[in-house]
Structures are given as structure tokens and as C-alpha cells.
Motif scaffolding. Structure first.
Motif, mmCIF file in Angstrom:
data_model
loop_
_atom_site.group_PDB
_atom_site.id
_atom_site.type_symbol
_atom_site.label_atom_id
_atom_site.label_comp_id
_atom_site.label_asym_id
_atom_site.label_seq_id
_atom_site.Cartn_x
_atom_site.Cartn_y
_atom_site.Cartn_z
ATOM 1 N N VAL A 185 0.922 -1.321 -0.053
ATOM 2 C CA VAL A 185 -0.257 0.294 -0.256
ATOM 3 C C VAL A 185 0.822 1.104 -0.168
ATOM 4 C CG1 VAL A 185 -1.645 1.456 1.659
ATOM 5 C CG2 VAL A 185 -2.366 -0.897 0.869
ATOM 6 N N MET A 186 1.861 1.229 0.590
ATOM 7 C CA MET A 186 2.419 1.990 0.595
ATOM 8 C C MET A 186 3.613 2.056 -0.784
ATOM 9 S SD MET A 186 4.253 2.111 4.173
ATOM 10 C CE MET A 186 5.547 3.093 4.768
ATOM 11 N N ARG A 187 4.031 1.711 -0.972
ATOM 12 C CA ARG A 187 4.693 1.550 -2.095
ATOM 13 C C ARG A 187 3.625 2.080 -3.170
ATOM 14 N NH1 ARG A 187 9.957 1.340 -0.463
ATOM 15 N NH2 ARG A 187 11.115 -0.864 -0.269
ATOM 16 N N ARG A 188 2.927 1.440 -3.884
ATOM 17 C CA ARG A 188 1.779 2.464 -4.302
ATOM 18 C C ARG A 188 0.782 3.630 -4.392
ATOM 19 N NH1 ARG A 188 -1.805 -2.442 -3.545
ATOM 20 N NH2 ARG A 188 -3.883 -0.647 -2.862
ATOM 21 N N ASP A 189 0.697 3.066 -3.186
ATOM 22 C CA ASP A 189 -0.529 5.536 -2.798
ATOM 23 C C ASP A 189 0.258 5.671 -2.108
ATOM 24 O OD1 ASP A 189 -2.497 3.888 -3.892
ATOM 25 O OD2 ASP A 189 -3.303 2.374 -2.448
ATOM 26 N N GLY A 190 1.519 5.558 -1.398
ATOM 27 C CA GLY A 190 2.030 7.025 -0.926
ATOM 28 C C GLY A 190 2.866 6.180 0.909
ATOM 29 N N ILE A 191 3.353 6.506 1.222
ATOM 30 C CA ILE A 191 3.893 6.276 2.436
ATOM 31 C C ILE A 191 3.608 7.491 3.672
ATOM 32 C CG2 ILE A 191 6.145 6.644 2.077
ATOM 33 C CD1 ILE A 191 6.658 8.522 3.252
ATOM 34 N N HIS A 192 2.364 7.886 3.360
ATOM 35 C CA HIS A 192 0.930 8.301 4.687
ATOM 36 C C HIS A 192 0.223 7.297 4.165
ATOM 37 C CE1 HIS A 192 4.088 11.871 3.977
ATOM 38 N NE2 HIS A 192 3.801 11.173 5.221
ATOM 39 N N ALA A 193 0.327 6.092 3.453
ATOM 40 C CA ALA A 193 -1.228 5.623 3.111
ATOM 41 C C ALA A 193 -1.848 5.080 4.804
ATOM 42 C CB ALA A 193 -1.770 5.129 1.920
ATOM 43 N N PRO A 194 -0.940 4.453 5.188
ATOM 44 C CA PRO A 194 -1.437 3.177 7.112
ATOM 45 C C PRO A 194 -2.412 4.515 7.593
ATOM 46 C CG PRO A 194 0.552 2.763 5.393
ATOM 47 C CD PRO A 194 0.087 3.765 4.639
ATOM 48 N N LEU A 195 -1.183 5.037 7.768
ATOM 49 C CA LEU A 195 -1.484 6.072 9.358
ATOM 50 C C LEU A 195 -1.971 7.511 8.543
ATOM 51 C CD1 LEU A 195 1.639 5.187 10.830
ATOM 52 C CD2 LEU A 195 -1.511 4.675 11.253
ATOM 53 N N GLY A 196 -2.345 8.207 7.068
ATOM 54 C CA GLY A 196 -2.385 9.605 7.157
ATOM 55 C C GLY A 196 -4.507 10.087 7.530
ATOM 56 N N ALA A 197 -5.048 8.782 7.107
ATOM 57 C CA ALA A 197 -6.278 9.793 7.807
ATOM 58 C C ALA A 197 -6.657 9.427 9.762
ATOM 59 C CB ALA A 197 -7.205 7.949 8.113
ATOM 60 N N LEU A 198 -5.111 9.038 10.269
ATOM 61 C CA LEU A 198 -5.054 9.343 11.651
ATOM 62 C C LEU A 198 -4.221 10.634 12.560
ATOM 63 C CD1 LEU A 198 -5.564 5.564 13.161
ATOM 64 C CD2 LEU A 198 -7.804 7.000 12.968
ATOM 65 N N ALA A 199 -3.655 11.097 11.382
ATOM 66 C CA ALA A 199 -1.946 11.917 11.826
ATOM 67 C C ALA A 199 -2.915 12.876 12.189
ATOM 68 C CB ALA A 199 -1.875 12.208 10.202
ATOM 69 N N PRO A 200 -4.085 13.402 11.880
ATOM 70 C CA PRO A 200 -4.821 14.612 12.347
ATOM 71 C C PRO A 200 -4.500 14.793 14.412
ATOM 72 C CG PRO A 200 -5.985 14.468 10.559
ATOM 73 C CD PRO A 200 -4.965 13.296 10.605
ATOM 74 N N LEU A 201 -5.304 13.663 14.244
ATOM 75 C CA LEU A 201 -5.413 13.221 15.528
ATOM 76 C C LEU A 201 -4.491 13.115 16.318
ATOM 77 C CD1 LEU A 201 -7.217 12.346 18.668
ATOM 78 C CD2 LEU A 201 -7.701 10.045 17.069
ATOM 79 N N LEU A 202 -3.447 11.888 15.725
ATOM 80 C CA LEU A 202 -2.014 11.779 16.648
ATOM 81 C C LEU A 202 -1.293 13.063 16.590
ATOM 82 C CD1 LEU A 202 -1.245 9.271 13.938
ATOM 83 C CD2 LEU A 202 -1.787 8.555 16.650
ATOM 84 N N ARG A 203 -0.813 14.252 15.923
ATOM 85 C CA ARG A 203 -0.001 14.895 16.167
ATOM 86 C C ARG A 203 -0.936 15.821 16.568
ATOM 87 N NH1 ARG A 203 0.857 15.109 10.220
ATOM 88 N NH2 ARG A 203 -1.231 16.601 9.672
#
Length: 335
Positions: A22-40
Motif C-alpha cells: 500500500v505504501m509503495r502504491r499509494d504513498g508512504i502516508h497511506a496507512p496512517l494518514g487518516a489518523l495523523a491529525p489526531l495523532l499530531r
């Protein structure tokens, strides 16, 4: 009044196999990107890194394993960009790609200023705690694992901080020795990270509960557990949180239709000065190698399950403004 310190705990982060694709195909942020605003939004995010970060292809030289997990080196950037600043590497996958895979992982984490504990080039490094400043407050963590004894570090061998947790006397002694340097460094919030217990069980065993109590009794402030791949209930002991199992944050594992290991949680531990304020539980859904905020139906299942698991540990988890919260007043009657 100063804002509370917000520590966000996630479970296993596995960036290998399909997640790597998934990371290779859709970019390195694909697995966690949707949660990044909460995490940050948290002051510090802590996870268990359940894979090597390496392009190496040489697998563990010892006895064959069922599963080998290697995320891409770019995973370090993905973790950093998601706000993750502290990881445990004391687990049964850190050496899946042998000594070089572990060395690559440490190098990647260091390059992205992600603190780590629980594995290293020798036993001293594996036992060394990680300390992270959060403003003027120091947070520190030591990490141990009770899986894969052939991964154990030695004085002249890379590996993980392995412990036989069934030898409770030796384990408690190791916990005390790990706490001493954190106290000496003036760390206010000490975290004991434990990759422990069997997979896919719904509650901690009695000996794990005894070990958690012993850790709090000697001065650890937070016990942070993982390995089960599903979340367990929270217990408060002497007003300190015990997170027996934080489940998984992202993976590609097969879904058990009863245990629903695609339904997960982030644990936001809010701290005021030297005391726990409350724990806010954020529902997560893992879908095709990506972690996303849970939808209404998924949230309802997660909340009902977590309330029941907490109740089994004599802890009250209640709804507040559409969020599930554990407060200090709900401490268990051990005191």
C-alpha cells in the motif's frame, strides 16, 4: 490551569507485507494518514513497531518463523509525519530480517528522531530507556518482550530486551533495574512497555496482572501492554493506568469474525501535574492496510466491547460528548 499532558498510545504498527505494498502504491502516508491529525494533536505518541524497517532480504538466521515483517525504510518518515516520536522495538518481529534488519531499523528511527527502547546492538542498548521531553516534562520508557527467546540480546550480540515473565521474581527485579536510570534522570512519567501474553485473547492472565501491580507498586506510572492484536480493558491501580493490551494500530492480518481485530482503539492518557486526569478512547478501524477513524456502527461495537472489558476489571468507562472516557475516580478498589 495548565493544559494536561496528552500521551497517545497505539498498539502494534506493522508496515510489512500488504501494508508495505500500500505504501509503495499509494504513498508512504497511506496507512496512517487518516489518523495523523489526531495523532499530531497529542504531546507524545507511543506505539509498538511490529516490524523491521529495511530493504534487506536476509531473514532471521535461527529457527524458521511463520511470519516475517519488514516495512520500507521510508516507514520512518511515515511514522514521524504521523506524529509518532517514541516506539518500542522489544517484540518478536524486530529481528525478522536478522541483525542487519534490526540495525537498519535503529538507523532509520534515529535519522527521523524517533526515540526507541527495547532492542539494540547489545544487551546494554536493548535495556537502555528512551527519554523524550514534552516541554519541561520528561517522559521515559523501558521496553521488554516475553516472546522469541532466541531474539534475546546479549553482551556481545544484538537483540531485544527479552524476559521470561513466568519467572515473576526475575521479571520484577528487571523492572526495578530499568526504573532506576529513569528516576535518576528526573523523568516524571515513567512508562513500562511490555510485549506480553498470547495472541487473540480477550483479557490479561493473572500473572500479567500481578506483574503490572508490582510495577506500579515500585514506582512505574504507566504500564503499556501490547501483543494480543486486540484491545483489553483498562485498569486503574493506585490511580495509575494499566493498558494491558492496546491492540493493533495498522496491519494486514486476517479478521476473526468474533474478535473483530479490525476494530481497534487509540488510548489518550491525559495527565495533570503528577496525577492521571482521564483516559479518552478513540475508535479506529483497519481496512485494507490503512487505519481510519471508525464510523458510527464500528464505534458502537468498539465502545460496547470496551465498556464490558473495563467492567470485568472493575473499571468504569462512560460516555462523555460521544467519546468513551475512563476517569481517575473510577480507580479499582485495591488501595
Amino acid at each position: 490551569m495548565a493544559a494536561p499532558l496528552r500521551l497517545m498510545f497505539g498498539g502494534d504498527v506493522m508496515l510489512g507485507r500488504h501494508v508495505r505494498d500500500v505504501m509503495r502504491r499509494d504513498g508512504i502516508h497511506a496507512p496512517l494518514g487518516a489518523l495523523a491529525p489526531l495523532l499530531r494533536s497529542a504531546d507524545l505518541v507511543i506505539v509498538n513497531l511490529e516490524c523491521a524497517l529495511t530493504d534487506g532480504t536476509t531473514r532471521w538466521h535461527g529457527a524458521p518463523k511463520a511470519y516475517y515483517f519488514a516495512g520500507p525504510p521510508e516507514g520512518g518518515q511515515a511514522l514521524s509525519d504521523a506524529g509518532i516520536r517514541l516506539v518500542s522495538v522489544a517484540n518478536n518481529h524486530s529481528l525478522d530480517y536478522d541483525m542487519q534488519g534490526l540495525a537498519d531499523t535503529v538507523r532509520v528511527l534515529d535519522a527521523h528522531v524517533i526515540a526507541h527502547a527495547g532492542a539494540g546492538a547489545d544487551l546494554g542498548q536493548a535495556l537502555a530507556p528512551a527519554i523524550v521531553p514534552c516541554g519541561a516534562i520528561l517522559v521515559g520508557m523501558a521496553a521488554f518482550c516475553d516472546h522469541q527467546d532466541d531474539f534475546a540480546a546479549a553482551d556481545d550480540k544484538p537483540g531485544i530486551a527479552w524476559l521470561d515473565l513466568h519467572d515473576e521474581t526475575a521479571a520484577i527485579d528487571a523492572f526495578a533495574r530499568a526504573l532506576a536510570p529513569l528516576r535518576a534522570a528526573g523523568v516524571r512519567w515513567t512508562i513500562l512497555s511490555l510485549h506480553w501474553g498470547p495472541n487473540m485473547v480477550t483479557a490479561p492472565g493473572p500473572h500479567l496482572r500481578r506483574l503490572a501491580y508490582a510495577a506500579i507498586d515500585m514506582g512505574w506510572k504507566i504500564v503499556y501492554g501490547h501483543s494480543a492484536h486486540i484491545f483489553h480493558g483498562v485498569e486503574l491501580y493506585r490511580d495509575c493506568p494499566i493498558l494491558y493490551a492496546c491492540g493493533d494500530l495498522v496491519d494486514d492480518y486476517a479478521i476473526d469474525p468474533d474478535l473483530r481485530n479490525d476494530h481497534q482503539l487509540l488510548f489518550e492518557v491525559q495527565l495533570d501535574n503528577d496525577v492521571l486526569r482521564r483516559i479518552v478512547l478513540h475508535p479506529v478501524f483497519i481496512r485494507r492496510g490503512r487505519a481510519v477513524p471508525a464510523d458510527h456502527t464500528q464505534r458502537a461495537w468498539i465502545y460496547a466491547r470496551m465498556q464490558a472489558l473495563c467492567r470485568d476489571l472493575a473499571t468504569t468507562a462512560r460516555m462523555e460528548d460521544d467519546m468513551l472516557v475512563v476517569e481517575r475516580a473510577a480507580a479499582t478498589p485495591h488501595e
